[in-house]
Scaffold this motif. Structure first.
Motif, PDB file in Angstrom:
ATOM      1  N   GLY A  44       5.383   8.354   9.696  1.00 33.30           N
ATOM      2  CA  GLY A  44       5.535   6.909   9.724  1.00 33.30           C
ATOM      3  C   GLY A  44       4.142   6.303   9.793  1.00 33.30           C
ATOM      4  O   GLY A  44       3.203   6.942  10.273  1.00 33.30           O
ATOM      5  N   VAL A  45       3.989   5.081   9.329  1.00 31.51           N
ATOM      6  CA  VAL A  45       2.660   4.464   9.283  1.00 31.51           C
ATOM      7  C   VAL A  45       2.650   3.174  10.094  1.00 31.51           C
ATOM      8  O   VAL A  45       3.392   2.234   9.791  1.00 31.51           O
ATOM      9  CB  VAL A  45       2.225   4.170   7.840  1.00 31.51           C
ATOM     10  N   PHE A  46       1.805   3.148  11.125  1.00 30.47           N
ATOM     11  CA  PHE A  46       1.619   1.941  11.924  1.00 30.47           C
ATOM     12  C   PHE A  46       0.216   1.405  11.666  1.00 30.47           C
ATOM     13  O   PHE A  46      -0.757   2.162  11.667  1.00 30.47           O
ATOM     14  CB  PHE A  46       1.777   2.227  13.415  1.00 30.47           C
ATOM     15  N   LYS A  83      -5.643   7.460   4.714  1.00 30.33           N
ATOM     16  CA  LYS A  83      -5.171   8.824   4.526  1.00 30.33           C
ATOM     17  C   LYS A  83      -3.721   8.976   4.987  1.00 30.33           C
ATOM     18  O   LYS A  83      -2.941   9.717   4.394  1.00 30.33           O
ATOM     19  CB  LYS A  83      -6.074   9.798   5.291  1.00 30.33           C
ATOM     20  N   ARG A  84      -3.369   8.243   6.051  1.00 23.61           N
ATOM     21  CA  ARG A  84      -1.985   8.304   6.533  1.00 23.61           C
ATOM     22  C   ARG A  84      -1.035   7.667   5.519  1.00 23.61           C
ATOM     23  O   ARG A  84       0.067   8.165   5.287  1.00 23.61           O
ATOM     24  CB  ARG A  84      -1.888   7.595   7.883  1.00 23.61           C
ATOM     25  N   ILE A  85      -1.473   6.580   4.914  1.00 25.41           N
ATOM     26  CA  ILE A  85      -0.677   5.939   3.865  1.00 25.41           C
ATOM     27  C   ILE A  85      -0.488   6.897   2.689  1.00 25.41           C
ATOM     28  O   ILE A  85       0.620   7.046   2.155  1.00 25.41           O
ATOM     29  CB  ILE A  85      -1.350   4.632   3.403  1.00 25.41           C
ATOM     30  N   ARG A  97       0.832  -1.207   0.000  1.00 28.47           N
ATOM     31  CA  ARG A  97       0.000   0.000   0.000  1.00 28.47           C
ATOM     32  C   ARG A  97       0.869   1.261   0.000  1.00 28.47           C
ATOM     33  O   ARG A  97       0.558   2.239  -0.694  1.00 28.47           O
ATOM     34  CB  ARG A  97      -0.919  -0.002   1.225  1.00 28.47           C
ATOM     35  N   LEU A  98       1.927   1.248   0.767  1.00 24.13           N
ATOM     36  CA  LEU A  98       2.829   2.406   0.804  1.00 24.13           C
ATOM     37  C   LEU A  98       3.541   2.586  -0.538  1.00 24.13           C
ATOM     38  O   LEU A  98       3.721   3.718  -1.009  1.00 24.13           O
ATOM     39  CB  LEU A  98       3.850   2.238   1.926  1.00 24.13           C
ATOM     40  N   SER A  99       3.920   1.481  -1.152  1.00 26.01           N
ATOM     41  CA  SER A  99       4.561   1.548  -2.476  1.00 26.01           C
ATOM     42  C   SER A  99       3.609   2.139  -3.501  1.00 26.01           C
ATOM     43  O   SER A  99       3.986   3.023  -4.290  1.00 26.01           O
ATOM     44  CB  SER A  99       4.994   0.147  -2.925  1.00 26.01           C
ATOM     45  N   GLY A 107       3.071  10.458  -0.312  1.00 30.91           N
ATOM     46  CA  GLY A 107       3.325  11.772  -0.902  1.00 30.91           C
ATOM     47  C   GLY A 107       4.607  12.389  -0.386  1.00 30.91           C
ATOM     48  O   GLY A 107       5.367  13.019  -1.139  1.00 30.91           O
ATOM     49  N   GLU A 108       4.869  12.209   0.907  1.00 28.42           N
ATOM     50  CA  GLU A 108       6.102  12.751   1.493  1.00 28.42           C
ATOM     51  C   GLU A 108       7.338  12.057   0.931  1.00 28.42           C
ATOM     52  O   GLU A 108       8.350  12.708   0.640  1.00 28.42           O
ATOM     53  CB  GLU A 108       6.060  12.605   3.014  1.00 28.42           C
TER      54      GLU A 108
END
Length: 201
Positions: free
Chosen positions: A147-149, A164-166, A25-27, A171-172
């Motif tokens: 960071g995403v937990f 939304k955090r992902i 998901r982050l990728s 984006g960052e």
């Protein structure tokens, strides 16, 4: 049009793995953000469980074993790194730490890095900032602010802020990749002549 390479390191031990899911998901969020800026990116995902024996052998011998040379090259040559680990006993997994321990100390210098972690309960979320972030700061990586937990319940909760955090974290990382002046790892042997060159003189 610029093309970038993102390496995602997943420290998940199971298949299927929530750690791998978060890495994916982050990728995807990072690639989407890069494409919005007119850039393209390819993602290479490294599952640490698949190279666990090579990591241990590298630690024991001091020399890259098995698939590790290719893994080291991929990490050092990446435009950005996504590192995701499960949290056990309030800290990153032993396999994940072992992988970081066998990396060259300078391979992540200036590298844009996005950190993620998974755990059974949100009470482990502080491991991101108290355990994981200091390791990558020590390695002089350029770690994104967000960071995403992801706790187990976050995946099924339709009102949680995880998506939304992902998106924000991706984006960052994309912004850091686009602004990075990192030249990449220097090949210590790039200037060494081959045997054919030596014999031809």
């Amino acid at each position: 049009m610029s093309e970038f390479t993102i390496v995602a390191v997943s420290g998940g031990l199971n298949q299927p793995s929530s750690t791998r899911l978060l890495a994916d998901r982050l990728s995807s969020a990072t690639v989407t953000a890069l494409e919005a800026e007119g850039a393209t990116a390819k993602v290479e995902t490294i599952e640490l469980r698949d190279i666990a024996h090579d990591i241990v052998n590298t630690m024991l011998t001091g020399f890259p074993a098995g698939k590790m040379p290719a893994v080291f090259d991929a990490v050092a040559g990446a435009s950005g790194l996504i590192a995701v680990t499960p949290v056990f006993t309030t800290s990153y997994s032993g396999l994940f730490k072992s992988f970081v321990d066998v990396l060259d100390n300078e391979s992540l210098t200036g590298m844009p890095v996005l950190l993620g972690a998974t755990g059974g309960t949100a009470r482990h979320s502080l491991a991101l900032d108290y355990n994981l972030r200091p390791v990558f700061t020590y390695l002089h990586a350029d770690v994104v602010t967000t960071g995403v937990f992801a706790a187990t319940g976050d995946w099924a909760d339709s009102v949680n802020p995880l998506p939304k955090r992902i998106e924000r974290a991706g984006g960052e990382l994309a912004a850091k990749i686009l602004s990075s002046r990192r030249a990449g790892a220097v090949d210590e042997y790039a200037g060494v002549p081959s045997f054919e060159q030596l014999l031809g003189r």
